[in-house]
Design a protein around this motif. Sequence first.
Motif, PDB file in Angstrom:
ATOM      1  N   GLY A  73     -40.650  53.298  14.858  1.00 59.89           N
ATOM      2  CA  GLY A  73     -40.477  54.370  15.940  1.00 59.89           C
ATOM      3  C   GLY A  73     -40.577  53.689  17.370  1.00 59.89           C
ATOM      4  N   GLY A  75     -38.359  53.610  19.873  1.00 61.48           N
ATOM      5  CA  GLY A  75     -37.798  54.325  20.959  1.00 61.48           C
ATOM      6  C   GLY A  75     -37.053  53.545  21.889  1.00 61.48           C
ATOM      7  N   PHE A  78     -40.646  50.039  22.816  1.00 63.58           N
ATOM      8  CA  PHE A  78     -42.041  49.872  23.169  1.00 63.58           C
ATOM      9  C   PHE A  78     -42.974  50.355  21.794  1.00 63.58           C
ATOM     10  N   VAL A  95     -37.287  49.387  14.675  1.00 70.32           N
ATOM     11  CA  VAL A  95     -36.600  50.380  13.978  1.00 70.32           C
ATOM     12  C   VAL A  95     -36.794  51.749  14.590  1.00 70.32           C
ATOM     13  N   ASP A  96     -35.649  52.415  14.592  1.00 70.12           N
ATOM     14  CA  ASP A  96     -35.902  53.875  15.182  1.00 70.12           C
ATOM     15  C   ASP A  96     -34.858  54.691  14.287  1.00 70.12           C
ATOM     16  N   ALA A  97     -35.184  56.157  14.254  1.00 68.33           N
ATOM     17  CA  ALA A  97     -34.408  56.981  13.479  1.00 68.33           C
ATOM     18  C   ALA A  97     -33.262  57.549  14.635  1.00 68.33           C
ATOM     19  N   LEU A  98     -33.354  57.288  15.828  1.00 74.10           N
ATOM     20  CA  LEU A  98     -32.228  57.932  16.746  1.00 74.10           C
ATOM     21  C   LEU A  98     -31.262  56.826  17.135  1.00 74.10           C
ATOM     22  N   ARG A 101     -30.803  55.523  20.672  1.00 72.52           N
ATOM     23  CA  ARG A 101     -31.890  54.427  21.295  1.00 72.52           C
ATOM     24  C   ARG A 101     -31.631  53.141  20.651  1.00 72.52           C
ATOM     25  N   GLY A 122     -32.828  54.002  11.359  1.00 79.14           N
ATOM     26  CA  GLY A 122     -33.178  54.599  10.081  1.00 79.14           C
ATOM     27  C   GLY A 122     -34.770  55.112  10.047  1.00 79.14           C
ATOM     28  N   ALA A 124     -38.432  55.041   8.591  1.00 80.20           N
ATOM     29  CA  ALA A 124     -39.228  54.151   8.202  1.00 80.20           C
ATOM     30  C   ALA A 124     -39.377  54.532   6.639  1.00 80.20           C
ATOM     31  N   GLU A 125     -39.257  56.014   6.261  1.00 77.82           N
ATOM     32  CA  GLU A 125     -39.419  56.323   5.045  1.00 77.82           C
ATOM     33  C   GLU A 125     -38.427  55.713   3.920  1.00 77.82           C
ATOM     34  N   ARG A 143     -46.483  52.762  18.675  1.00 81.09           N
ATOM     35  CA  ARG A 143     -46.572  53.475  19.650  1.00 81.09           C
ATOM     36  C   ARG A 143     -46.258  55.076  19.783  1.00 81.09           C
ATOM     37  N   LEU A 154     -46.308  55.755   7.643  1.00 82.72           N
ATOM     38  CA  LEU A 154     -45.196  55.116   7.873  1.00 82.72           C
ATOM     39  C   LEU A 154     -45.258  53.555   8.104  1.00 82.72           C
ATOM     40  N   GLN A 229     -45.428  63.768   7.434  1.00 79.45           N
ATOM     41  CA  GLN A 229     -45.334  64.559   8.703  1.00 79.45           C
ATOM     42  C   GLN A 229     -45.963  65.859   8.356  1.00 79.45           C
TER      43      GLN A 229
HETATM   44  N1  SAH Z   1     -42.708  53.839  20.540  1.00 79.78           N
HETATM   45  C1  SAH Z   1     -41.842  54.300  21.719  1.00 79.78           C
HETATM   46  C2  SAH Z   1     -41.242  55.719  21.423  1.00 79.78           C
HETATM   47  C3  SAH Z   1     -41.952  56.864  20.850  1.00 79.78           C
HETATM   48  S1  SAH Z   1     -41.273  58.277  20.648  1.00 79.78           S
HETATM   49  C4  SAH Z   1     -42.895  54.645  22.978  1.00 79.78           C
HETATM   50  O1  SAH Z   1     -43.948  54.514  22.685  1.00 79.78           O
HETATM   51  O2  SAH Z   1     -42.273  54.896  23.924  1.00 79.78           O
HETATM   52  C5  SAH Z   1     -41.147  58.341  18.895  1.00 79.78           C
HETATM   53  C6  SAH Z   1     -39.929  57.656  18.529  1.00 79.78           C
HETATM   54  O3  SAH Z   1     -40.404  57.464  16.907  1.00 79.78           O
HETATM   55  C7  SAH Z   1     -38.777  58.368  18.443  1.00 79.78           C
HETATM   56  O4  SAH Z   1     -37.705  57.548  19.200  1.00 79.78           O
HETATM   57  C8  SAH Z   1     -38.353  58.521  17.377  1.00 79.78           C
HETATM   58  O5  SAH Z   1     -36.789  58.506  16.896  1.00 79.78           O
HETATM   59  C9  SAH Z   1     -38.982  57.603  16.416  1.00 79.78           C
HETATM   60  N2  SAH Z   1     -39.564  58.228  14.920  1.00 79.78           N
HETATM   61  C10 SAH Z   1     -40.111  59.294  14.605  1.00 79.78           C
HETATM   62  N3  SAH Z   1     -40.292  59.195  13.414  1.00 79.78           N
HETATM   63  C11 SAH Z   1     -39.717  58.392  12.751  1.00 79.78           C
HETATM   64  C12 SAH Z   1     -39.529  57.638  11.399  1.00 79.78           C
HETATM   65  N4  SAH Z   1     -40.173  58.371  10.369  1.00 79.78           N
HETATM   66  N5  SAH Z   1     -38.788  56.447  11.210  1.00 79.78           N
HETATM   67  C13 SAH Z   1     -38.321  55.858  12.455  1.00 79.78           C
HETATM   68  N6  SAH Z   1     -38.495  56.328  13.519  1.00 79.78           N
HETATM   69  C14 SAH Z   1     -38.906  57.518  13.745  1.00 79.78           C
END
Ligand code: SAH
Length: 234
Positions: A73, A75, A78, A95-98, A101, A122, A124-125, A143, A154, A229
């Motif tokens: 996650g 983002g 970070f 790794v991020d789901a969006l 980003r 993708g 994490a799950e 974070r 996760l 979640q």
């Molecule tokens: N770590 C960054 C972003 C935090 S926002 C920071 O501290 O600024 C949370 C991020 O986690 C989002 O970009 C969202 O897409 C990602 N996220 C949430 N659940 C996730 C999952 N199950 N697998 C991968 N990414 C995930």
Amino acid sequence: MVDLGSAEALIARHREAFEEYRRRLVAWNEQVNLTSITDEEEVFIKHFVDSVAVVALREWRGLSDGAVILDVGTGAGFPGLPLAICHPRLRFVLVDALQKRVRFLQEMVEALRLNHVLVMHGRAEDLVRADGMRAGFDACVSRAVASLPVLLELTMPFVRPGGFTLAWKGPGVYDELDAGSRAAGILGGRIQRVDAYDLPGGAGGRTLVVVEQRRPAPERYPRKAGVPQRKPLA
Ligand code: SAH
């Protein structure tokens, strides 16, 4: 209390890369929602110094050259990307789901020529089922992704026994510790301690939760996407 002196010194040593990171973050942020923090000083303190704060911890200092770190996650990167800028001898997977980003991060990795960083799109799950991912990392960092029990489900399945998970949290983490400890036990590890620090310039208190991995996390974790979640462990 964690001393941020070494984090600030490392960032100063890589000043140009961090300047470039900030410039592109702010530029991309006009099109894609990456962060609510864009003020120059605030980006440095709340994103960069906060991400690199972990270098004060003995677990982090104990990582050998070539160790592989996963940021779940991430983002806009970070804490993984600032850490990667400071540590060319470690390897990082972000790794991020969006997808949007992830595209930003791929541009950053190319612009800064960070050949030791891999960006993956993708959840994490799902990614934990890919080759080499389960128990494939020396450390996992994360974070602002979820409450502690959710976050640990996760992250911990990616960590090899003997490795560790580091969770960046706020000053309110103590309310999540009981549930977090139970979740850590189910996931094959133990919360070792919580280290607190104050960001410079009165930017606020933060904490780092250190979780050791004693055994591989049971195969059934993480549960299917969305379940951690909806029904947090513990
Ligand atoms: N770590 C960054 C972003 C935090 S926002 C920071 O501290 O600024 C949370 C991020 O986690 C989002 O970009 C969202 O897409 C990602 N996220 C949430 N659940 C996730 C999952 N199950 N697998 C991968 N990414 C995930």
